[in-house]
Design a protein around this motif. Structure first.
Motif, PDB file in Angstrom:
ATOM      1  N   MET B   1       0.841  -1.192   0.000  1.00  0.00           N
ATOM      2  CA  MET B   1       0.000   0.000   0.000  1.00  0.00           C
ATOM      3  C   MET B   1       0.880   1.248   0.000  1.00  0.00           C
ATOM      4  O   MET B   1       1.885   1.307   0.719  1.00  0.00           O
ATOM      5  CB  MET B   1      -0.902  -0.027   1.249  1.00  0.00           C
ATOM      6  N   ILE B   2       0.526   2.217  -0.854  1.00  0.00           N
ATOM      7  CA  ILE B   2       1.333   3.429  -1.011  1.00  0.00           C
ATOM      8  C   ILE B   2       0.508   4.616  -0.530  1.00  0.00           C
ATOM      9  O   ILE B   2      -0.617   4.823  -1.003  1.00  0.00           O
ATOM     10  CB  ILE B   2       1.672   3.667  -2.505  1.00  0.00           C
ATOM     11  N   VAL B   3       1.058   5.372   0.420  1.00  0.00           N
ATOM     12  CA  VAL B   3       0.366   6.558   0.904  1.00  0.00           C
ATOM     13  C   VAL B   3       1.146   7.797   0.457  1.00  0.00           C
ATOM     14  O   VAL B   3       2.337   7.912   0.757  1.00  0.00           O
ATOM     15  CB  VAL B   3       0.254   6.541   2.442  1.00  0.00           C
ATOM     16  N   THR B   4       0.486   8.671  -0.280  1.00  0.00           N
ATOM     17  CA  THR B   4       1.145   9.900  -0.714  1.00  0.00           C
ATOM     18  C   THR B   4       0.749  11.018   0.238  1.00  0.00           C
ATOM     19  O   THR B   4      -0.438  11.235   0.487  1.00  0.00           O
ATOM     20  CB  THR B   4       0.704  10.276  -2.132  1.00  0.00           C
ATOM     21  N   ILE B   5       1.755  11.694   0.774  1.00  0.00           N
ATOM     22  CA  ILE B   5       1.523  12.767   1.750  1.00  0.00           C
ATOM     23  C   ILE B   5       1.527  14.111   1.023  1.00  0.00           C
ATOM     24  O   ILE B   5       2.334  14.331   0.116  1.00  0.00           O
ATOM     25  CB  ILE B   5       2.659  12.753   2.807  1.00  0.00           C
ATOM     26  N   LYS B   6       0.595  14.980   1.400  1.00  0.00           N
ATOM     27  CA  LYS B   6       0.568  16.318   0.796  1.00  0.00           C
ATOM     28  C   LYS B   6       1.847  17.076   1.112  1.00  0.00           C
ATOM     29  O   LYS B   6       2.407  16.924   2.195  1.00  0.00           O
ATOM     30  CB  LYS B   6      -0.624  17.115   1.344  1.00  0.00           C
ATOM     31  N   ARG B   7       2.276  17.923   0.198  1.00  0.00           N
ATOM     32  CA  ARG B   7       3.501  18.649   0.508  1.00  0.00           C
ATOM     33  C   ARG B   7       3.202  19.710   1.572  1.00  0.00           C
ATOM     34  O   ARG B   7       2.057  20.120   1.759  1.00  0.00           O
ATOM     35  CB  ARG B   7       4.136  19.237  -0.742  1.00  0.00           C
ATOM     36  N   ASN B   8       4.231  20.077   2.278  1.00  0.00           N
ATOM     37  CA  ASN B   8       4.119  21.029   3.378  1.00  0.00           C
ATOM     38  C   ASN B   8       3.264  20.490   4.527  1.00  0.00           C
ATOM     39  O   ASN B   8       2.696  21.257   5.284  1.00  0.00           O
ATOM     40  CB  ASN B   8       3.539  22.372   2.911  1.00  0.00           C
ATOM     41  N   SER B   9       3.142  19.176   4.614  1.00  0.00           N
ATOM     42  CA  SER B   9       2.387  18.622   5.738  1.00  0.00           C
ATOM     43  C   SER B   9       3.203  18.773   7.022  1.00  0.00           C
ATOM     44  O   SER B   9       4.438  18.764   6.987  1.00  0.00           O
ATOM     45  CB  SER B   9       2.071  17.149   5.507  1.00  0.00           C
ATOM     46  N   ASN B  10       2.482  18.877   8.093  1.00  0.00           N
ATOM     47  CA  ASN B  10       3.096  18.997   9.412  1.00  0.00           C
ATOM     48  C   ASN B  10       3.891  17.719   9.742  1.00  0.00           C
ATOM     49  O   ASN B  10       3.320  16.621   9.771  1.00  0.00           O
ATOM     50  CB  ASN B  10       1.942  19.187  10.422  1.00  0.00           C
ATOM     51  N   PRO B  11       5.178  17.831   9.999  1.00  0.00           N
ATOM     52  CA  PRO B  11       5.992  16.640  10.292  1.00  0.00           C
ATOM     53  C   PRO B  11       5.468  15.874  11.506  1.00  0.00           C
ATOM     54  O   PRO B  11       5.595  14.647  11.579  1.00  0.00           O
ATOM     55  CB  PRO B  11       7.388  17.205  10.576  1.00  0.00           C
ATOM     56  N   VAL B  12       4.846  16.607  12.446  1.00  0.00           N
ATOM     57  CA  VAL B  12       4.306  15.930  13.626  1.00  0.00           C
ATOM     58  C   VAL B  12       3.184  14.976  13.205  1.00  0.00           C
ATOM     59  O   VAL B  12       3.095  13.843  13.688  1.00  0.00           O
ATOM     60  CB  VAL B  12       3.773  16.964  14.655  1.00  0.00           C
ATOM     61  N   GLN B  13       2.344  15.424  12.282  1.00  0.00           N
ATOM     62  CA  GLN B  13       1.252  14.543  11.823  1.00  0.00           C
ATOM     63  C   GLN B  13       1.791  13.349  11.049  1.00  0.00           C
ATOM     64  O   GLN B  13       1.272  12.246  11.142  1.00  0.00           O
ATOM     65  CB  GLN B  13       0.263  15.345  10.966  1.00  0.00           C
ATOM     66  N   ILE B  14       2.847  13.588  10.254  1.00  0.00           N
ATOM     67  CA  ILE B  14       3.451  12.473   9.513  1.00  0.00           C
ATOM     68  C   ILE B  14       4.014  11.460  10.509  1.00  0.00           C
ATOM     69  O   ILE B  14       3.812  10.254  10.357  1.00  0.00           O
ATOM     70  CB  ILE B  14       4.572  12.975   8.567  1.00  0.00           C
ATOM     71  N   GLU B  15       4.682  11.976  11.513  1.00  0.00           N
ATOM     72  CA  GLU B  15       5.284  11.113  12.527  1.00  0.00           C
ATOM     73  C   GLU B  15       4.190  10.290  13.228  1.00  0.00           C
ATOM     74  O   GLU B  15       4.319   9.082  13.427  1.00  0.00           O
ATOM     75  CB  GLU B  15       6.023  12.015  13.547  1.00  0.00           C
ATOM     76  N   ARG B  16       3.056  10.950  13.554  1.00  0.00           N
ATOM     77  CA  ARG B  16       1.945  10.260  14.214  1.00  0.00           C
ATOM     78  C   ARG B  16       1.383   9.144  13.308  1.00  0.00           C
ATOM     79  O   ARG B  16       1.064   8.053  13.739  1.00  0.00           O
ATOM     80  CB  ARG B  16       0.849  11.282  14.520  1.00  0.00           C
TER      81      ARG B  16
END
Lengths: 338, 338, 338, 338
Positions: B1-16
């Motif tokens: 499964m591939i999840v694409t993250i929006k650019r400029n996303s909050n690193p804290v949310q990515i980490e979570r």
């Protein structure tokens, strides 16, 4: 009902057809043109099997003139039906907002959300105990345990509750549920429709994801033909070729339904798009087309801070939608009970 | 499964998010580009809630790489499943023709048709006892009485029978039915799927009129996840914008399904078009695309001479279809049991 | 762009593929899982032929991460585009109403309607000179003569005009038209798109009746790639299975488009439903979802008193819609130029 | 044509309507029922504007009885039309296979493929010089240079050629093209239809991706109404909700069209699915439903070894399809010219 006969059809077959029609207690008006013969069926045609007629070798086309639904038909019941749920009224000039979590998870979660949405203006609490999921491996809901949590939240907040039933076998367990929801996938589960038709309790009937407005009204007719007239229709999007939204919300259906039926109709903007950021604009649009209410997903579980931006709104976002809706309601001569 | 993250996303949310993914027992492969960050989820992703992921504020898109079905997946079961119905085999090089009346009306009718279709080459008898009808005013079938007639016809002719179940409450009454049919409108009646999954009996699973191939396989997966692997899939047309046919028969689905699943798949050309004169060409087409069988409506009731040209064929027309099919089967390396 | 490779693929073919990708100036990030190998393509992938990739034997799936459109993409142009038509501004906080007759018939008719809609609040006059009709036997419009009438009405009232072009051969004849409309049926007439892309003049680009939002933006991209950035998008309904309305107005598309593109977007509620009595509710809904304007059919020809209730409104009905829209605009932070 | 009037309609409006109908030279047959009044329009109703009628306030429904197409209608021309392309006959008992590359790239490529497909049994060479592409950044074809290459391949092999025209401005450049193709996206480019209608040259008219069978025949009628009767229809799949195939091939359309029109009809299995491995089963299915021919993409360019498994077949795979088709043709009383 108009039956067009193919040209050069065997007169014996036409004769047999008209005899059959007359045996159903209908009159036959024949009208012969150069290219085709037309038979007008006069009388109560709701019992004529239109598929059977269409399939006859000599038949070119069959057109229904009378709608196939009666109890749900505004022609026969010009006044709006008001569905009264413990004093919360759906239909007429009333506008109601149903809110709550997608799935019931814990007592704390549901009561927290219930209090928040009540404070923001919701008049009915929703929550999924039995969840219809495409995959057998996905979370199927807490079931009966979830139902108990929902009822407790109702007692604590005084909000009536709506939740989805997925099988007739749970009819008894739903005795204390204020509004029983029939989900999109069960809109043509005819045994279930008949079963809830035997109750004397409001039913929230969602549109099937690929069902026409007429089929939807026929499903309402199933319930009404068993004696239960307390039906709230709920538009939640139809399946189309467009992949950017999960479903395409058919808002034109609302003013059309207002002509065709006397039943109240609400809109679920959360499920239709699957995107929480579309909930507010689609809510305002629903007010604009004349809906009698909204059903909105709200969550507040800190466990799900993860889900920011999901199909569900946070309570503050929900309150913001309610405020905008309130400003708009006078334009469409609707009022939210407060 | 591939999840694409929006650019400029909050690193804290990515980490979570990555922590949440790891808690599901999956590995996270991050790959940062200029415009977006991509997370590859490695491991058993069938339990990941893709809708939840898609709804996250920081997520741009989620792509599944593994199919969400396992038991039905040919990748894990490369060999064709053969469903054996009292010696009548579906799948592999076998080709079977199921035939019988749309609705069961009288013993004489059903036995007459059963004998005729058996003589013409049918190996299974079909007949509707419980009929899903859009209108509550249309004939709903003879119900349990119809079932008895069908079983009698089976005893007289030796043909195994298939008939539709519309509610879990009839599971016991269907004990002697050889193949239980789940109709298009119940393809996502998940409680019913689970109930027939607990049986050890062949299930004929029709495609829902607006369901994707993947959703159809997920419904098969529901049945299989309860332990019942004897499933025959049946394509019967999907809902499109085209009004000349009742549904659009999706014949491309057959060779695609043959890649994706090991389950046998048959075609119902009678329901798809609603026009008996399309049954023969669509039957030949079904053989051409590699179907494992056909399900065809046949009637012979003199009461219904009226219905010439209906969705149902007369026995002589049915025999003509079987003959044409027989000539064609060797081209696709299939054989009809005789 | 993510390319998933089928498991057990020939390493030679994978090697050939990665070489081909690198030759396009892209980087390849390989990531091998147990069940499949995934290749991430990093760089400007807008020139990669995704259909070609998808069709490769070794490829299981291809997922685009970057949108295939650039000029129309809000990511690269965060601010709203304002299209200025002789001082009438589309986009941003502006809200415009385009109105006029479906077909241009006589000078008197068009000038009469133009004056009426101007008085009621329309800022642009519409009128069909060239009519795309399903039947060659239906009225095809007055053509160039109709164009002259429309221009005269513009001179008399000062309203800028919009009218549909159906072929590149009329580009010169449309020199004095203020906004050139590309109709739904020509949304993918690529030669016509390129031709109007060479102009420096506002283009009203209607959504094709079965085109996705992405395809629509790609058609805008065709025009923009030729240097013309003055594009107004117009949602007018998509084709679905629902027969009660001519098309299903996709209002969810408006807030979605607002995220994806900086171009202004208006709604045509007259064509979508084909029913004049739906124009008012759908207009209010369009304001609610955040549209930048409306395009409404209005007639006043006494010759057509016959047409009461058609897709077109009478001027008094139109004025009533404008009044309701005006009350609503502040709620969505929009203003109608007066 | 049957017009149903709403009950309680104003008699003055009904009177005005019947006068308007009579002014069109039609007879009015009134038939009053309890719930509604029905007006039968007798005479040549092909010029009645059905949309106008439907939009009238007093009208509940309008049903067409006569088809809106005449020249294309089998009722008026019972015999099959045979389209003769330099001796290659489409229609009747003839079966033809058109083959060639998707895009024309080089002389060597096209001549190589032309020789290969001729050897395998193709009777017409196809090849794209002008390519309709969703993206302006995708390869748009070699244009006029591609046309020259195609003509050269025709001279070398003796195969007549078919290629797509995308704009009227190329009509002269297509003078030597044997069959001019109108692509799916241009099926309702009415100016282009009229332009090719003025030619006396076979036209291959593909079905639009979201067009009904009736609209398709109306587009044929556009061409025929200009005097060109040499039309070959080509089914190539319609847009549905199913994502596994690019389009859903509507094979039921073929036997239906055989009833409704006398024009030959072929099937393009390559474009429909977008998957080369479906070409063979869908080709056999097309023979089974009674198609008059196939149009298949074939490539052999070593530059594209990359494309193994694409929508295009290799020459050896194509030869295998032709062999299977040949075995099947006698079953449907068709013969391939050799």
């Amino acid at each position: 009902m108009i039956v067009t006969i193919k040209r050069n059809s065997n007169p014996v077959q036409i004769e047999r057809l008209t005899r059959w029609i007359k045996n159903l207690g209908l009159e036959c008006h024949m009208s012969e043109g150069e290219k085709s013969t037309v038979i007008g069926l006069v009388g109560d045609t709701s019992k004529v099997d239109i598929d059977l007629l269409r399939s006859l070798e000599i038949v070119e086309a069959v057109t229904r003139i009378q709608e196939p639904y009666k109890n749900a038909n505004r022609k026969f019941h010009p006044d709006d039906t008001i569905v009264d749920v413990k004093g919360v009224k759906f239909g007429g000039s009333h506008f109601q907002i149903i809110a709550g979590p997608c799935s019931i998870e814990t007592e704390k979660q549901v009561i927290g959300i219930a209090e928040a949405v009540k404070a923001a203006g919701a008049s009915v609490l929703r929550g999924g105990a039995f969840k219809p999921r495409t995959s057998p491996y996905a979370f199927q809901g807490l079931g009966l345990k979830g139902l108990e949590i929902l009822k407790k939240a109702s007692r604590e907040t005084g909000l009536p509750i709506v939740t989805e039933i997925m099988s007739e076998k749970y009819i008894d367990a739903f005795a204390d549920v204020d509004i029983i929801q029939i989900g999109a996938r069960n809109m043509q589960n005819f045994d279930l429709l008949k079963a809830v038709g035997k109750l004397r309790k409001p039913i929230l009937l969602k549109r099937g994801l690929a069902n026409t407005i007429e089929e939807w009204l026929m499903s309402a007719e199933y319930i009404m033909s068993e004696g239960n007239n307390e039906i709230i229709l709920c538009e939640r999007g139809i399946r189309t070729f467009e992949p950017y939204t999960r479903n395409t919300l058919d808002l034109s259906a609302i003013p059309l339904l207002k002509e065709k039926t006397h039943l109240p109709i609400i809109v679920d903007p959360s499920h239709a798009s699957g995107l929480s950021r579309l909930v507010k604009p689609l809510s305002l649009a629903s007010v604009g087309v004349g809906a009698d209410g909204l059903m909105i997903e709200v969550h507040n579980d800190p466990q799900h801070a993860l889900c920011d931006g999901a199909q569900s709104l946070r309570p503050d976002q929900f309150a913001d939608v309610v405020k905008a809706v309130d400003v708009m309601l006078p334009l469409v001569n609707k009022e939210r009970d407060k």
